[in-house]
Design an enzyme around this catalytic site. Structure first.
Site, PDB file in Angstrom:
ATOM      1  N   GLY A 205       0.792  -1.233   0.000  1.00  0.00           N
ATOM      2  CA  GLY A 205       0.000   0.000   0.000  1.00  0.00           C
ATOM      3  C   GLY A 205       0.821   1.278   0.000  1.00  0.00           C
ATOM      4  O   GLY A 205       0.468   2.250  -0.673  1.00  0.00           O
ATOM      5  N   CYS A 330      15.666   0.176   1.871  1.00  0.00           N
ATOM      6  CA  CYS A 330      15.955  -0.927   2.788  1.00  0.00           C
ATOM      7  C   CYS A 330      17.450  -1.232   2.793  1.00  0.00           C
ATOM      8  O   CYS A 330      17.974  -1.776   3.741  1.00  0.00           O
ATOM      9  CB  CYS A 330      15.192  -2.177   2.372  1.00  0.00           C
ATOM     10  SG  CYS A 330      13.517  -1.847   1.867  1.00  0.00           S
TER      11      CYS A 330
HETATM   12  N1  PLP Z   1       9.418  -5.287  -3.127  1.00  0.00           N
HETATM   13  C1  PLP Z   1       9.857  -4.167  -3.698  1.00  0.00           C
HETATM   14  C2  PLP Z   1      10.193  -4.155  -5.149  1.00  0.00           C
HETATM   15  C3  PLP Z   1      10.015  -2.996  -2.923  1.00  0.00           C
HETATM   16  O1  PLP Z   1      10.469  -1.885  -3.507  1.00  0.00           O
HETATM   17  C4  PLP Z   1       9.691  -3.049  -1.554  1.00  0.00           C
HETATM   18  C5  PLP Z   1       9.897  -1.871  -0.692  1.00  0.00           C
HETATM   19  O2  PLP Z   1      10.705  -1.018  -0.961  1.00  0.00           O
HETATM   20  C6  PLP Z   1       9.197  -4.256  -1.020  1.00  0.00           C
HETATM   21  C7  PLP Z   1       9.081  -5.349  -1.836  1.00  0.00           C
HETATM   22  C8  PLP Z   1       8.825  -4.358   0.420  1.00  0.00           C
HETATM   23  O3  PLP Z   1       7.569  -3.756   0.664  1.00  0.00           O
HETATM   24  P1  PLP Z   1       7.187  -3.336   2.159  1.00  0.00           P
HETATM   25  O4  PLP Z   1       7.977  -2.108   2.466  1.00  0.00           O
HETATM   26  O5  PLP Z   1       5.716  -3.081   2.111  1.00  0.00           O
HETATM   27  O6  PLP Z   1       7.528  -4.486   3.031  1.00  0.00           O
END
Ligand code: PLP
Length: 396
Positions: A205, A330
């Site tokens: 979201g 991340c």
């Molecule tokens: N997958 C991708 C390609 C993303 O860019 C991200 C977040 O940056 C995620 C998964 C993880 O999503 P969430 O932050 O909702 O855990």
């Protein structure tokens, strides 16, 4: 307002602000209709109804049935559930998984954990210098033991859009399930699961103006899936835990808003992106666009600048009131070059100079021009202090 006091947010791939219309849709489910959707009394019926309506909204946009939608706690959870869930449920049939080297860590580490600790065999197919997977490489990698292929829809660091429909056709012919991490694509690209030919699709979201902490996993009917989180029978016994109704309502509303002007907004963003890319490449020597020149997310511009450190560029941009990223949020904080850029063949030192600018709903041409007004100077000043620029002849 002068440039100095303006704040320009160019990190929409990391997260987005919650749209006020989304907040408005969520509020009643915090304040009044707070029942547990599993309870039997009429009061809880309001929450149950909101859950059903949200599920229908999301299903309509994905082109699937409501029971194929599983609400989760985030994009990471959706990726984990798709990969581990299918791998576990298919253990009798086979133990081979295929993925790519440019996946988000939510997919990458899940696949690697299955390989390292649970006896699965993993094939990581290569990508080209634009970060694009060749469907033929996927076809070559499939064996009788293959149970799952996981290829992202669009990359979070360089924006490259993968040829999913083609990969899906290959997977279907060979009886293998295809999962896609569509977290970056959900707000701007077509996410019809039949056109994409996918069996599982993850969304988050907070990448399309809903809150952080809510996601979706689409699971095509008939796809084997063991829950990774056990407990109650919520979400068709695929994801235990009381549903987060306000957030689910917010996600559905945000997806609806994104879908309403998907094409026009994508066009607007692509024009801004192209202005940004042309401006950067035109004004900064030894600057390279990373990712695919045309098959890329409409909001994503990513670069490497020879001889400087990406983190230093970010700090200077921050001082100028511009929020950007050197890759995935991340991964920032790690001094390692991005696994995505190195998989594309970019040498580690150049990869450490990366800059990602991702546009969003509130950005304008003025924002782009303001960035172009400061970035060349930042790069020039950092290079003047850098022993790595111009690159020593021995390494050039
Ligand atoms: N997958 C991708 C390609 C993303 O860019 C991200 C977040 O940056 C995620 C998964 C993880 O999503 P969430 O932050 O909702 O855990």
């Amino acid at each position: 307002m002068s440039n100095k006091s303006r704040f320009i947010y160019l990190d929409h791939a990391a997260t987005t602000a919650v749209d006020p219309r989304v907040v408005e849709a969520m509020l009643p489910y915090f304040e009044h209709s707070y029942g547990n959707p599993s309870s039997v009394y009429r009061f809880a019926g309001q929450a149950q109804e909101a859950l059903n309506t949200s599920r229908r909204t999301v299903a309509d946009i994905l082109g699937c049935t409501p029971k194929e939608i599983v609400f989760t706690g985030c994009g990471t959870e959706s990726d984990n559930l798709a990969i581990r869930g299918v791998a576990w449920a298919s253990r009798e049939r086979g133990n081979h998984i295929i993925t790519t080297p440019i996946e988000h860590h939510a997919v990458e580490t899940t696949c690697h954990q299955l390989a390292e600790h649970w006896g699965y065999r993993l094939t990581v197919v290569p990508v080209d210098r634009h970060g694009m997977v060749d469907p033929d490489d996927i076809a070559q990698a499939i064996t009788d033991e293959t149970v799952l292929i996981s290829v992202m829809y669009a990359n979070n660091e360089v924006g490259t859009i993968e040829p999913l429909a083609e990969i899906g056709e290959i997977a279907r012919k060979r009886g293998v399930h295809l999962h896609t991490d569509a977290v970056q694509a959900g707000g701007s690209l077509d996410i019809n699961v039949d056109r994409l030919n996918v069996d599982l699709l993850s969304l988050s979201g907070h990448k399309f103006y809903a809150p952080k902490g809510v996601g979706v996993l689409y699971v095509r009917e008939g796809t084997p899936l063991l829950p990774i989180q056990t407990g109650g029978g919520q979400e068709g016994r695929r994801r235990a835990g009381t549903e987060n109704i306000p957030y689910i309502v917010g996600l559905a509303r945000a997806l609806e808003l994104a879908n309403d002007d998907r094409e026009s907004e994508a066009q607007r963003l692509a024009a801004l992106r192209d202005r940004l890319i042309a401006g950067v490449l035109g004004a900064i020597p030894d600057a390279f666009l990373t990712g695919h020149p045309t098959q890329r997310l409409p909001n994503s511009a990513s670069f490497c600048f020879q001889g400087i450190d990406g983190e230093a560029t970010l700090l200077q941009l921050d001082l100028a009131g511009i929020a950007a990223s050197s890759g995935s949020a991340c991964a920032s904080g790690e001094a390692e070059p991005s696994h995505v850029l190195t998989a594309m063949g970019i040498e580690p030192r150049l990869a450490l100079s990366s800059l990602r600018l991702t546009l969003g709903r509130e950005n304008t041409a003025q924002d782009v021009d303001d960035v172009l007004g400061v970035l060349p100077d930042i790069v020039r000043k950092l290079r003047a202090l850098s022993p790595l620029y111009p690159m020593p002849v021995s390494e050039a």
